[in-house]
Design a protein around this motif. Structure first.
Motif, PDB file in Angstrom:
ATOM      1  N   GLN A  17      54.601  47.507  40.705  1.00  0.00           N
ATOM      2  CA  GLN A  17      53.193  47.287  41.076  1.00  0.00           C
ATOM      3  C   GLN A  17      52.528  48.601  41.501  1.00  0.00           C
ATOM      4  N   MET A  18      53.231  49.437  42.253  1.00  0.00           N
ATOM      5  CA  MET A  18      52.680  50.734  42.690  1.00  0.00           C
ATOM      6  C   MET A  18      52.457  51.657  41.505  1.00  0.00           C
ATOM      7  N   GLU A  19      53.413  51.666  40.554  1.00  0.00           N
ATOM      8  CA  GLU A  19      53.234  52.501  39.364  1.00  0.00           C
ATOM      9  C   GLU A  19      52.039  52.041  38.547  1.00  0.00           C
ATOM     10  N   LEU A  20      51.859  50.724  38.444  1.00  0.00           N
ATOM     11  CA  LEU A  20      50.713  50.207  37.701  1.00  0.00           C
ATOM     12  C   LEU A  20      49.397  50.599  38.376  1.00  0.00           C
ATOM     13  N   GLU A  21      49.360  50.540  39.694  1.00  0.00           N
ATOM     14  CA  GLU A  21      48.145  50.945  40.412  1.00  0.00           C
ATOM     15  C   GLU A  21      47.852  52.433  40.217  1.00  0.00           C
ATOM     16  N   GLU A  22      48.895  53.279  40.260  1.00  0.00           N
ATOM     17  CA  GLU A  22      48.685  54.712  40.041  1.00  0.00           C
ATOM     18  C   GLU A  22      48.197  54.977  38.630  1.00  0.00           C
ATOM     19  N   ALA A  23      48.736  54.247  37.671  1.00  0.00           N
ATOM     20  CA  ALA A  23      48.287  54.436  36.288  1.00  0.00           C
ATOM     21  C   ALA A  23      46.841  54.004  36.116  1.00  0.00           C
ATOM     22  N   ARG A  24      46.458  52.915  36.791  1.00  0.00           N
ATOM     23  CA  ARG A  24      45.060  52.479  36.707  1.00  0.00           C
ATOM     24  C   ARG A  24      44.118  53.487  37.359  1.00  0.00           C
ATOM     25  N   LYS A  25      44.542  54.057  38.468  1.00  0.00           N
ATOM     26  CA  LYS A  25      43.696  55.069  39.126  1.00  0.00           C
ATOM     27  C   LYS A  25      43.568  56.322  38.276  1.00  0.00           C
ATOM     28  N   ALA A  26      44.630  56.675  37.555  1.00  0.00           N
ATOM     29  CA  ALA A  26      44.585  57.860  36.704  1.00  0.00           C
ATOM     30  C   ALA A  26      43.906  57.597  35.382  1.00  0.00           C
ATOM     31  N   GLY A  27      43.598  56.342  35.078  1.00  0.00           N
ATOM     32  CA  GLY A  27      42.926  56.019  33.830  1.00  0.00           C
ATOM     33  C   GLY A  27      43.861  55.831  32.670  1.00  0.00           C
ATOM     34  N   ALA A  29      45.988  53.248  32.419  1.00  0.00           N
ATOM     35  CA  ALA A  29      46.121  51.808  32.164  1.00  0.00           C
ATOM     36  C   ALA A  29      44.763  51.149  32.343  1.00  0.00           C
ATOM     37  N   PRO A  30      44.511  50.067  31.591  1.00  0.00           N
ATOM     38  CA  PRO A  30      43.202  49.398  31.734  1.00  0.00           C
ATOM     39  C   PRO A  30      43.055  48.778  33.118  1.00  0.00           C
ATOM     40  N   ALA A  31      41.816  48.680  33.544  1.00  0.00           N
ATOM     41  CA  ALA A  31      41.537  48.142  34.875  1.00  0.00           C
ATOM     42  C   ALA A  31      41.770  46.640  34.903  1.00  0.00           C
ATOM     43  N   GLU A  32      41.987  46.141  36.077  1.00  0.00           N
ATOM     44  CA  GLU A  32      42.186  44.711  36.264  1.00  0.00           C
ATOM     45  C   GLU A  32      40.857  43.974  36.110  1.00  0.00           C
ATOM     46  N   VAL A  33      40.893  42.772  35.566  1.00  0.00           N
ATOM     47  CA  VAL A  33      39.683  42.001  35.272  1.00  0.00           C
ATOM     48  C   VAL A  33      39.653  40.788  36.174  1.00  0.00           C
ATOM     49  N   ASP A  34      38.482  40.449  36.679  1.00  0.00           N
ATOM     50  CA  ASP A  34      38.361  39.292  37.562  1.00  0.00           C
ATOM     51  C   ASP A  34      38.080  38.025  36.749  1.00  0.00           C
ATOM     52  N   GLU A  35      37.708  36.953  37.421  1.00  0.00           N
ATOM     53  CA  GLU A  35      37.483  35.677  36.766  1.00  0.00           C
ATOM     54  C   GLU A  35      36.322  35.720  35.792  1.00  0.00           C
ATOM     55  N   ASP A  36      35.305  36.530  36.113  1.00  0.00           N
ATOM     56  CA  ASP A  36      34.115  36.602  35.263  1.00  0.00           C
ATOM     57  C   ASP A  36      34.269  37.620  34.142  1.00  0.00           C
ATOM     58  N   GLY A  37      35.431  38.252  34.040  1.00  0.00           N
ATOM     59  CA  GLY A  37      35.647  39.238  32.987  1.00  0.00           C
ATOM     60  C   GLY A  37      35.153  40.630  33.328  1.00  0.00           C
ATOM     61  N   LYS A  38      34.824  40.875  34.587  1.00  0.00           N
ATOM     62  CA  LYS A  38      34.357  42.182  35.010  1.00  0.00           C
ATOM     63  C   LYS A  38      35.531  43.027  35.504  1.00  0.00           C
ATOM     64  N   GLU A  39      35.463  44.346  35.223  1.00  0.00           N
ATOM     65  CA  GLU A  39      36.520  45.251  35.652  1.00  0.00           C
ATOM     66  C   GLU A  39      36.427  45.512  37.155  1.00  0.00           C
ATOM     67  N   ASN A  56      42.530  30.479  48.803  1.00  0.00           N
ATOM     68  CA  ASN A  56      43.444  30.028  47.754  1.00  0.00           C
ATOM     69  C   ASN A  56      43.026  30.554  46.387  1.00  0.00           C
ATOM     70  N   ALA A  57      42.817  31.873  46.332  1.00  0.00           N
ATOM     71  CA  ALA A  57      42.394  32.489  45.068  1.00  0.00           C
ATOM     72  C   ALA A  57      43.562  32.554  44.112  1.00  0.00           C
ATOM     73  N   GLU A  58      43.398  32.023  42.922  1.00  0.00           N
ATOM     74  CA  GLU A  58      44.468  32.000  41.926  1.00  0.00           C
ATOM     75  C   GLU A  58      44.486  33.290  41.111  1.00  0.00           C
ATOM     76  N   ARG A  59      43.324  33.869  40.887  1.00  0.00           N
ATOM     77  CA  ARG A  59      43.252  35.111  40.111  1.00  0.00           C
ATOM     78  C   ARG A  59      42.575  36.189  40.954  1.00  0.00           C
ATOM     79  N   PRO A  60      42.845  37.452  40.654  1.00  0.00           N
ATOM     80  CA  PRO A  60      42.188  38.528  41.418  1.00  0.00           C
ATOM     81  C   PRO A  60      40.678  38.489  41.227  1.00  0.00           C
ATOM     82  N   SER A  61      39.955  38.652  42.296  1.00  0.00           N
ATOM     83  CA  SER A  61      38.496  38.574  42.241  1.00  0.00           C
ATOM     84  C   SER A  61      37.915  39.306  43.448  1.00  0.00           C
ATOM     85  N   LEU A  62      36.631  39.617  43.331  1.00  0.00           N
ATOM     86  CA  LEU A  62      35.899  40.233  44.434  1.00  0.00           C
ATOM     87  C   LEU A  62      34.788  39.319  44.919  1.00  0.00           C
TER      88      LEU A  62
END
Length: 533
Positions: A17-27, A29-39, A56-62
């Motif tokens: 999980q930490m490696e994936l986050e570092e890759a996303r910050k470095a660009g 890996a693609p960014a995580e998408v929320d329920e509405d399809g926004k990055e 009780n959020a099932e998917r990552p969201s803001l």
């Protein structure tokens, strides 16, 4: 990273999980998408992106960071401007008497007042407007751009684009016209390669679309955290040499990479006509920057002298004050100049002096004999100066400075060294010579008397009485005894206990006693009496 729940993860899962986050910050890996399809921006910290457990959020969201409890009574819609709902054919009861619309009264009608309203003519009945009422929230009531249609600004953009296209077309036609004239005027035997090179240069000049877009760099960013696809502005042409590469000497001008500034001149010894960059300080001492600096200095000095002026608080007032100051300064300067010219004249505007006065020579030929007499021609007159000459004052026949003696200037007519003195003529010269001879004789007599030293006998004369004999000589031993006796007598007068019963008086007073009394007597008028014993 936004997580749905705080579930237990093993060490290996946590590392991935930490490696994936570092890759996303470095660009990478693609960014995580929320329920509405926004990055979701990967740089958002975890305490902001993690949703509370009770949602009780099932998917990552803001969504938990947004206002998710909205009041259904409030709306964000806006009035439909210019919309019409019904167009009647004849006048209706209760409608506007002027235009015939049912949505407003005659008092609030916005049409031009008719000579005969629609109530009486029953013609040109206006349609009814669409009347809406919205309940806006706090922000909606105060939103100055609420209901603004961004498409209404399109015509402004189209106008500017049309102007730029016309400008490019005109410049291209002018360049091509110059190129054709140049090619027609050149010789036919000119090399084809040279013509092609010139054509390439002119085409580079004509193609301004590339030059206008030289600062645009299309940069595709994969993630929201790294930015979005857009235009990155650069402040220089890519083909130009960078500032820090102009002079590679480490002791040359300092380059600040953070602000991209180089204040000093990197090439100070280079010809100014050949270099295109002379340091950032060159812009601060030229053009409007120098005028703005002078305006600031004037505002500071005026404030120190008591004027209520501030460059940042009231710039227009400061600029107007500086403008009036320069006008008054020029007026005062011209007034002083006119006063000086009126008093002393203007030598530059006067007539040019003749060549004889300027150079003191001419082409006239004058011939002299051995004795100095003129044989042929006429002697050249001495040039006159601008000062008055041959002006004699106080009966003098010569001017001051016509005589010199013993490092002093004087008058030749009377040989006097005092300026502006009255002329004494020949009698004054004789008197001065006689006085000089008498002074010399006195000096010689004094020197002769100082050579012969006559021994003289020292006599101690008495200081008492008004009549002193010429042959009176005091005995020094008797005088010393008399002084001691006088001191003893004064001590007895101060302290009567030391006085004896049997006192013998001697009425005989000698010259030494009298001299001792006079020497010990205190004079009340003596300014040094307080310093005596």
């Amino acid at each position: 990273m936004a997580t749905a729940s705080v579930a237990f993860k093993s060490r290996e899962d946590h590392r991935k999980q930490m490696e994936l986050e570092e890759a996303r910050k470095a660009g990478l890996a693609p960014a995580e998408v929320d329920e509405d399809g926004k990055e979701i921006n990967p740089h958002i910290p975890q305490y902001m992106s993690s949703a509370p457990w009770y949602l009780n959020a099932e998917r990552p969201s803001l969504k938990h960071q947004r206002k998710w409890k909205s009041d259904p009574n409030y709306t964000k819609s806006w009035y439909d401007r210019g919309a019409k709902i019904y167009h009647a054919d004849k006048y209706r009861k209760g409608a506007c008497e002027n235009c015939g619309a049912m949505t407003h009264t005659t008092k609030t009608c916005m049409e031009r007042p008719r000579k005969l309203g629609a109530k009486w003519t029953n013609k040109n009945i206006a349609p009814d407007e669409k009347v809406e009422s919205f309940e806006l929230d706090y922000d909606g009531k105060r939103d100055r751009w609420n209901g603004y249609d961004a498409a209404s600004y399109a015509h402004v953009i189209e106008r500017y684009e049309a102007r730029d296209e016309a400008r490019k077309k005109y410049l291209k036609e002018q360049q091509l016209k110059k190129l054709e004239e140049k090619n027609s005027s050149e010789n036919v035997d000119t090399d084809d390669e040279d013509n092609e090179d010139a054509l390439k240069v002119d085409e580079a000049k004509v193609d301004e679309s590339k030059q206008m877009d030289f600062a645009k760099v299309e940069k595709r960013v994969r993630t929201t955290g790294g930015g979005s696809t857009g235009t990155v502005r650069n402040l220089r042409i890519r083909e130009d040499t960078a500032k820090y590469l102009l002079n590679l000497d480490v002791n040359s001008a300092h380059y600040d990479p953070k602000t991209r500034s180089m204040r000093e001149d990197p090439l100070p010894d280079m010809d100014p006509n050949e270099k295109f960059y002379a340091g950032d300080n060159q812009n601060r001492v030229s053009g409007q920057a120098l005028e703005f600096k002078q305006l600031n200095i004037h505002a500071w000095e005026a404030f120190e002298k008591g004027n209520d002026v501030h460059m940042q608080a009231a710039p227009s007032q400061a600029e107007l004050l500086y403008k009036n100051y320069k006008i008054n300064k020029e007026k005062l300067k011209s007034k002083v100049k006119e006063t000086v010219l009126e008093k002393y004249g203007n030598a530059a505007a006067e007539e040019v002096l003749p060549r004889e006065l300027l150079l003191g020579q001419s082409e006239r030929e004058v011939e002299y004999d051995r004795a100095g007499r003129i044989i042929k021609g006429q002697e050249m007159a001495l040039p006159k100066s601008k000062y008055e000459e041959d002006v004699y004052i106080n009966n003098h026949t010569a001017v001051w400075g016509s005589w010199w003696k013993d490092h002093q200037w004087g008058y030749k007519c009377c040989k006097q060294f005092i300026r502006n003195s009255y002329c004494t003529g020949a009698a004054g010269i004789e008197a001065a010579e006689a006085a000089a001879d008498l002074m010399k004789a006195n000096i010689a007599r004094k020197e002769a008397s100082e050579d012969v030293v006559v021994p003289t006998e020292e006599k101690q004369l008495a200081t008492w009485g008004s009549e002193i004999p010429d042959d009176l000589v005091l005995d020094q031993v008797k005088l010393a005894e008399a002084l001691k006796k006088e001191d003893k007598r004064k001590r007895e007068e101060k302290d009567e206990r030391k006085r004896k019963y049997n006192v013998k008086w001697n009425d005989e007073v000698t010259a030494e006693d009298m001299e001792a009394y006079r020497m010990k007597k205190v004079h009340h008028d003596d300014p040094m009496k307080d310093f005596l014993n």
